[in-house]
Design a protein around this motif. Structure first.
Motif, mmCIF file in Angstrom:
data_model
loop_
_atom_site.group_PDB
_atom_site.id
_atom_site.type_symbol
_atom_site.label_atom_id
_atom_site.label_comp_id
_atom_site.label_asym_id
_atom_site.label_seq_id
_atom_site.Cartn_x
_atom_site.Cartn_y
_atom_site.Cartn_z
ATOM 1 N N GLN A 102 109.434 51.498 -18.980
ATOM 2 C CA GLN A 102 109.274 50.642 -17.702
ATOM 3 C C GLN A 102 110.318 50.884 -16.936
ATOM 4 O O GLN A 102 110.065 50.755 -15.582
ATOM 5 C CB GLN A 102 109.278 49.315 -18.179
ATOM 6 N N ARG A 103 111.453 51.322 -17.250
ATOM 7 C CA ARG A 103 112.534 51.744 -16.374
ATOM 8 C C ARG A 103 112.145 52.953 -15.632
ATOM 9 O O ARG A 103 112.418 52.838 -14.386
ATOM 10 C CB ARG A 103 113.680 52.001 -17.021
ATOM 11 N N VAL A 104 111.518 53.774 -15.951
ATOM 12 C CA VAL A 104 110.816 54.816 -15.472
ATOM 13 C C VAL A 104 109.970 54.607 -14.287
ATOM 14 O O VAL A 104 110.128 54.981 -13.115
ATOM 15 C CB VAL A 104 110.316 56.147 -16.195
ATOM 16 N N VAL A 105 108.992 53.622 -14.530
ATOM 17 C CA VAL A 105 108.037 53.204 -13.699
ATOM 18 C C VAL A 105 108.899 52.369 -12.433
ATOM 19 O O VAL A 105 108.458 52.855 -11.433
ATOM 20 C CB VAL A 105 107.078 52.233 -14.401
ATOM 21 N N GLU A 106 109.808 51.659 -12.718
ATOM 22 C CA GLU A 106 110.343 51.096 -11.840
ATOM 23 C C GLU A 106 111.203 52.308 -10.894
ATOM 24 O O GLU A 106 111.482 51.743 -9.561
ATOM 25 C CB GLU A 106 111.497 50.041 -12.416
ATOM 26 N N GLN A 107 111.760 53.116 -11.520
ATOM 27 C CA GLN A 107 112.492 54.133 -10.636
ATOM 28 C C GLN A 107 111.627 54.837 -9.703
ATOM 29 O O GLN A 107 111.856 55.025 -8.690
ATOM 30 C CB GLN A 107 113.277 55.103 -11.641
ATOM 31 N N ILE A 108 110.270 54.991 -10.264
ATOM 32 C CA ILE A 108 109.294 55.614 -9.304
ATOM 33 C C ILE A 108 108.922 54.914 -8.283
ATOM 34 O O ILE A 108 108.840 55.406 -7.233
ATOM 35 C CB ILE A 108 108.180 56.239 -10.351
ATOM 36 N N ASP A 109 108.763 53.501 -8.521
ATOM 37 C CA ASP A 109 108.285 52.714 -7.635
ATOM 38 C C ASP A 109 109.473 52.683 -6.499
ATOM 39 O O ASP A 109 108.991 52.773 -5.202
ATOM 40 C CB ASP A 109 108.140 51.323 -8.100
ATOM 41 N N GLU A 110 110.803 52.548 -6.664
ATOM 42 C CA GLU A 110 111.726 52.781 -5.880
ATOM 43 C C GLU A 110 111.808 53.926 -5.167
ATOM 44 O O GLU A 110 112.037 53.930 -3.701
ATOM 45 C CB GLU A 110 113.230 52.433 -6.692
ATOM 46 N N LEU A 111 111.645 55.011 -5.886
ATOM 47 C CA LEU A 111 111.537 56.289 -5.118
ATOM 48 C C LEU A 111 110.338 56.487 -4.067
ATOM 49 O O LEU A 111 110.626 56.871 -2.951
ATOM 50 C CB LEU A 111 111.492 57.435 -6.029
ATOM 51 N N ASN A 112 109.439 55.765 -4.458
ATOM 52 C CA ASN A 112 108.221 55.952 -3.522
ATOM 53 C C ASN A 112 108.437 54.949 -2.288
ATOM 54 O O ASN A 112 108.024 55.544 -1.090
ATOM 55 C CB ASN A 112 106.893 55.354 -4.392
ATOM 56 N N ARG A 113 109.504 53.797 -2.554
ATOM 57 C CA ARG A 113 109.612 53.007 -1.308
ATOM 58 C C ARG A 113 110.477 53.922 -0.464
ATOM 59 O O ARG A 113 110.530 53.692 0.735
ATOM 60 C CB ARG A 113 110.410 51.721 -1.816
ATOM 61 N N CYS A 114 111.331 54.602 -0.829
ATOM 62 C CA CYS A 114 112.211 55.434 -0.294
ATOM 63 C C CYS A 114 111.650 56.554 0.254
ATOM 64 O O CYS A 114 111.952 56.915 1.577
ATOM 65 C CB CYS A 114 113.328 55.962 -1.210
ATOM 66 N N LEU A 115 110.544 57.113 -0.227
ATOM 67 C CA LEU A 115 109.889 58.189 0.347
ATOM 68 C C LEU A 115 108.898 57.630 1.545
ATOM 69 O O LEU A 115 108.908 58.422 2.806
ATOM 70 C CB LEU A 115 108.912 58.976 -0.652
ATOM 71 N N ASP A 116 108.696 56.506 1.539
ATOM 72 C CA ASP A 116 107.783 55.772 2.523
ATOM 73 C C ASP A 116 108.519 55.933 3.751
ATOM 74 O O ASP A 116 108.294 56.041 5.094
ATOM 75 C CB ASP A 116 107.218 54.462 2.230
ATOM 76 N N VAL A 117 110.105 55.436 3.583
ATOM 77 C CA VAL A 117 110.733 55.216 5.029
ATOM 78 C C VAL A 117 111.098 56.663 5.375
ATOM 79 O O VAL A 117 111.361 56.964 6.764
ATOM 80 C CB VAL A 117 112.326 54.493 4.295
ATOM 81 N N VAL A 118 111.601 57.809 4.595
ATOM 82 C CA VAL A 118 111.750 59.058 5.092
ATOM 83 C C VAL A 118 110.541 59.472 5.736
ATOM 84 O O VAL A 118 110.795 60.019 6.781
ATOM 85 C CB VAL A 118 111.921 59.874 3.770
ATOM 86 N N ARG A 119 109.256 59.191 5.275
ATOM 87 C CA ARG A 119 108.276 59.846 5.954
ATOM 88 C C ARG A 119 108.017 59.140 7.203
ATOM 89 O O ARG A 119 107.504 59.768 8.377
ATOM 90 C CB ARG A 119 106.915 59.583 4.943
ATOM 91 N N TYR A 120 108.158 57.854 7.309
ATOM 92 C CA TYR A 120 108.114 56.976 8.541
ATOM 93 C C TYR A 120 108.996 57.720 9.596
ATOM 94 O O TYR A 120 108.864 57.755 10.761
ATOM 95 C CB TYR A 120 108.367 55.400 8.377
ATOM 96 N N LYS A 121 110.340 57.910 9.081
ATOM 97 C CA LYS A 121 111.256 58.527 10.127
ATOM 98 C C LYS A 121 110.981 60.002 10.431
ATOM 99 O O LYS A 121 111.025 60.220 11.772
ATOM 100 C CB LYS A 121 113.067 58.608 9.500
#
Length: 131
Positions: free
Chosen positions: A98-117
């Motif tokens: 569950q912690r790993v899934v949460e980390q992946i979700d957070e990293l995906n949110r970060c990746l979305d921002v980076v891709r947007y920029k």
């Protein structure tokens, strides 16, 4: 038992196979995260088996995925105790999952921002918009 099962490996060989430093191997031993006690030869030289290498590879993956050392130690203790505690092992691994899934979700949110920029800068450089 095959020759590979009884192969005696030096700490340097285990370091090469696992990607851990000799210092890290000694640390893991002190911290009690090895499934089996490290055997010693004459003069105190550590001797490892293929099973030790496989266990260490698991520990490396668990650490890389963010599992805290105390949780790895607890998992190791449960494995050492043998049959009868599989439910506790499963619970520990599910909690970590569950912690790993949460980390992946957070990293995906970060990746979305980076891709947007990135898209904004590409548009800007193409003359379409400002950053």
């Amino acid at each position: 038992m095959s020759d590979e099962d009884t192969l005696e490996l030096s700490i340097g060989q285990v370091a090469e196979r696992t990607g851990l430093s000799v210092h890290a191997l000694r640390f893991y031993e002190r911290e009690g995260v090895l499934a089996n006690p490290v055997r010693r030869m004459a003069g105190g030289r550590r001797v490892y088996s293929e099973d030790d290498v496989e266990w260490l590879r698991l520990c490396v993956l668990l650490r890389a995925s963010g599992m805290p050392l105390p949780a790895i130690r607890r998992y190791t203790e449960l494995v050492r105790l043998g049959d009868g505690n599989e439910e506790e092992r499963l619970t520990l691994l599910r909690q970590h999952e569950q912690r790993v899934v949460e980390q992946i979700d957070e990293l995906n949110r970060c990746l979305d921002v980076v891709r947007y920029k990135i898209a904004r800068y590409e548009d800007y450089l193409a003359g379409d918009a400002g950053p």
